[in-house]
Structure formats: C-alpha cells, structure tokens
Design a protein around this motif. Structure first.
Motif, short mmCIF file in Angstrom:
data_model
loop_
_atom_site.label_atom_id
_atom_site.label_comp_id
_atom_site.label_asym_id
_atom_site.label_seq_id
_atom_site.Cartn_x
_atom_site.Cartn_y
_atom_site.Cartn_z
N UNK A 73 -64.95 -71.13 0.56
CA UNK A 73 -65.00 -70.41 1.83
C UNK A 73 -63.72 -70.50 2.66
N UNK A 74 -62.79 -71.46 2.45
CA UNK A 74 -61.57 -71.42 3.27
C UNK A 74 -60.61 -70.29 2.91
N UNK A 75 -60.70 -69.71 1.72
CA UNK A 75 -59.65 -68.84 1.24
C UNK A 75 -59.51 -67.57 2.08
N UNK A 76 -60.59 -66.89 2.36
CA UNK A 76 -60.51 -65.67 3.15
C UNK A 76 -60.12 -66.00 4.59
N UNK A 77 -60.76 -67.01 5.16
CA UNK A 77 -60.47 -67.37 6.55
C UNK A 77 -59.02 -67.80 6.72
N UNK A 78 -58.52 -68.62 5.80
CA UNK A 78 -57.16 -69.13 5.91
C UNK A 78 -56.12 -68.02 5.71
N UNK A 79 -56.46 -66.98 5.00
CA UNK A 79 -55.55 -65.85 4.83
C UNK A 79 -55.51 -64.99 6.09
N UNK A 80 -56.65 -64.87 6.77
CA UNK A 80 -56.75 -63.96 7.91
C UNK A 80 -56.34 -64.58 9.24
N UNK A 81 -56.58 -65.87 9.42
CA UNK A 81 -56.36 -66.49 10.72
C UNK A 81 -54.91 -66.34 11.19
N UNK A 82 -53.90 -66.75 10.41
CA UNK A 82 -52.52 -66.58 10.92
C UNK A 82 -52.14 -65.12 11.12
N UNK A 83 -52.66 -64.23 10.27
CA UNK A 83 -52.36 -62.80 10.41
C UNK A 83 -52.93 -62.25 11.71
N UNK A 84 -54.17 -62.59 12.03
CA UNK A 84 -54.80 -62.07 13.24
C UNK A 84 -54.24 -62.73 14.49
N UNK A 85 -53.87 -63.99 14.39
CA UNK A 85 -53.23 -64.65 15.53
C UNK A 85 -51.89 -63.99 15.83
N UNK A 86 -51.13 -63.67 14.78
CA UNK A 86 -49.82 -63.04 14.95
C UNK A 86 -49.95 -61.64 15.56
N UNK A 87 -51.01 -60.93 15.21
CA UNK A 87 -51.21 -59.57 15.73
C UNK A 87 -51.62 -59.57 17.19
N UNK A 88 -52.24 -60.64 17.64
CA UNK A 88 -52.62 -60.72 19.04
C UNK A 88 -53.86 -59.90 19.36
N UNK A 89 -54.08 -59.69 20.67
CA UNK A 89 -55.31 -59.02 21.12
C UNK A 89 -55.05 -57.70 21.82
N UNK A 90 -53.81 -57.27 21.89
CA UNK A 90 -53.46 -56.11 22.71
C UNK A 90 -54.20 -54.85 22.26
N UNK A 91 -54.21 -54.57 20.96
CA UNK A 91 -54.82 -53.33 20.48
C UNK A 91 -56.33 -53.34 20.69
N UNK A 92 -56.98 -54.48 20.46
CA UNK A 92 -58.42 -54.56 20.70
C UNK A 92 -58.74 -54.37 22.18
N UNK A 93 -57.93 -54.97 23.04
CA UNK A 93 -58.16 -54.81 24.48
C UNK A 93 -57.94 -53.36 24.92
N UNK A 94 -56.95 -52.70 24.33
CA UNK A 94 -56.71 -51.30 24.66
C UNK A 94 -57.88 -50.43 24.20
N UNK A 95 -58.41 -50.72 23.01
CA UNK A 95 -59.56 -49.97 22.51
C UNK A 95 -60.78 -50.17 23.41
N UNK A 96 -60.96 -51.40 23.88
CA UNK A 96 -62.10 -51.67 24.77
C UNK A 96 -61.97 -50.92 26.09
N UNK A 97 -60.75 -50.84 26.63
CA UNK A 97 -60.56 -50.10 27.88
C UNK A 97 -60.80 -48.61 27.72
N UNK A 98 -60.65 -48.11 26.48
CA UNK A 98 -60.90 -46.69 26.21
C UNK A 98 -62.36 -46.41 25.88
N UNK A 99 -63.20 -47.44 25.93
CA UNK A 99 -64.63 -47.25 25.75
C UNK A 99 -65.14 -47.49 24.35
#
Length: 283
Positions: free
Chosen positions: A155-181
């Motif tokens: 179970x660590x393999x998928x999580x460990x691959x995604x965590x640094x990638x998603x941390x590097x991408x940040x939250x800006x795009x998700x927050x922008x999508x949320x503000x657009x409804x």
C-alpha cells in the motif's frame, strides 16, 4: 594561444569511464546475469518441458491466485493512495505527520512480521480466530488472508508516488475550481486526476509488480496448500524443494517475464508521452 580552462564541475575522462564501467559491471553481474540464468535453466530441457511445466494444474492455480490477489490488492491500494495523498497534500489536520509515518511502515517492517501479526489476529489462537470459526469465515490459509498480506506490503507504493507530486502542485487549481462552483468530484476528475495521472500510473505499475512477487507475508498466512493457496513465488519454492528444477525455473521465468513486461510498459509510456511527463513534473 590561450589554454582552454575546464569547468570546476568537469570530471576527468578516466573517472567518467571508471564510474560508468563500475555501474555497468554492477548491473551485469547482479541483475542481468541472474535473470539470464533463470531463463537458461527454465529452457535447459527444451521449450516443450518449459511449456509443460507452465501448464501443470498446480502451476496454473498458483498463477490464477497471484493474479486474483493482485487484481484485488492493487485497486484497493490505488484508492487508498489517492485518498491519502489528497488528504496530506491538500489539507492541514492534526496527525498529518503521523499519517505519513504510518504510510512508510511496511517499508520498515519485515513482511514475515506482518504475516505473523495477521496470524495473531485471525488465527485460532488469536483475537478473532474463534469467533470467525464459529461463523465459518476463513481468513488465514485462504484468499482473504493472502489479499490482506498483499495489501499491507504494497500500500505505500501508490501513496508515496503521489504525495510529493500533489504537494508540489499545490492547491491553487482546486481552489480556483471550487470558486467557480465545481463539486468535489468534478474538481478531482477534471483538475486533480489529469495532473497526477502519470504518477498514479507509475505507482500502480510498481504496486502490481510488488504484489505479484510478494513472498514473506503471503508465505506466513497461506499455509502452503499446493494448488489452493500457493502463489507463484510460493510455488517456485515448493517445486525447488521437491527437486523439480525445471518447473521451479519455469515459474520463476514467468514471474521475470511479468516484471519485464511491467518495465517495458513503463519505459514505453515514458518514451511515448515524454513531453506530457516533463510538463507534469514542471507543474
């Protein structure tokens, strides 16, 4: 005539050749040579003997069980990995560091120890064993135990691959999508998933390869019942212990071929979608 000055980071040619030779020799001796020997021994008595060993009923049962266990464990770990990476990268909450530590736990705990833990929990002398037996529910020495052990070690393999990638991408795009409804599901499918699809694919490939090759934890919980609870790695050991070297190396070669197919698929994707991969890593 001015003398060409070398850059401080330039290394002598002899050093480059030495380091390259050491790396190639290491790969050849420790990786390629054993792999070649596996295929050589598997085909030592001819292709028909190899083919017969592969299609022996107990071998087919082991292949089927390995594929079923991987087909269950990999999707479960994919869902867990996405959820864990999403939580860690997109939210702040108490215990976040502890969760990251728990994800790494299977890397530090011996698979044999993990198998013994399941025996202590689900065995007849364990916490839940008698209650499960009263309801005719079989965990150990059956498919559920094998799946549980496989899930734990992979179970660590998928999580460990995604965590640094998603941390590097940040939250800006998700927050922008949320503000657009956009709803949470729409945000994930249209924003997050396209950004992590290559990292997710790598994690799934690695998880699948590890699931097919797991030995220690599965060995403890399976009971080694030939034709029933033996996976491919366990069947290799059984055949080798019974001096059926052709059969043992034939199944080992099959495992090696599955690993090579996984590696080839990963390489093909890297070559075919190199630009998109580079863009996702720059994101």
């Amino acid at each position: 005539m001015t003398k060409r000055r070398s850059k401080p980071t330039d290394d002598p040619l002899w050093l480059k050749l030495l380091l390259g030779g050491v790396a190639i020799s290491f790969i050849a001796v420790l990786l390629l040579l054993p792999l070649a020997l596996v295929f050589t021994e598997a085909l030592a008595k001819g292709f028909m003997a190899f083919w017969t060993a592969i299609f022996e009923p107990d071998t087919l049962a082991a292949v089927r069980l390995s594929l079923i266990a991987a087909a269950i464990a990999v999707p479960l770990n994919t869902v867990f990995g996405i959820a864990a990476a999403w939580s860690i990268a997109k939210f702040d909450f108490p215990g976040k560091t502890f969760l990251v530590t728990l994800i790494d736990l299977p890397f530090s705990v011996s698979p044999v120890v993990a198998g013994l833990v399941y025996v202590l929990v689900f065995g007849m002398q364990g916490w839940l064993g008698p209650s499960l037996a009263d309801h005719d529910i079989h965990i150990l020495f059956a498919l559920p135990g094998i799946v549980l052990a496989t899930v734990f070690v992979t179970f660590p393999f998928v999580a460990r691959e995604l965590i640094p990638l998603m941390v590097d991408q940040g939250r800006d795009e998700e927050e922008a999508a949320a503000t657009l409804g956009a709803t949470g599901l729409q945000t994930f499918l249209r924003v997050t998933l396209p950004n992590i699809k290559w990292g997710l694919l790598y994690g799934v490939l690695l998880c699948n390869a590890r699931a097919l090759g797991e030995f220690g934890a599965v060995s403890v919980v399976s009971g080694h019942i030939r034709g029933v609870t033996n996976t491919m790695p366990l069947h290799v050991q059984l055949l080798y212990d019974n001096y059926d070297y052709t059969g043992a190396f034939a199944v080992a070669a099959l495992l090696a071929m599955l690993a090579l197919i996984t590696l080839a698929l990963k390489t093909l994707l890297e070559w075919r979608y190199a630009d998109e991969l580079a863009a996702s890593h720059r994101h």
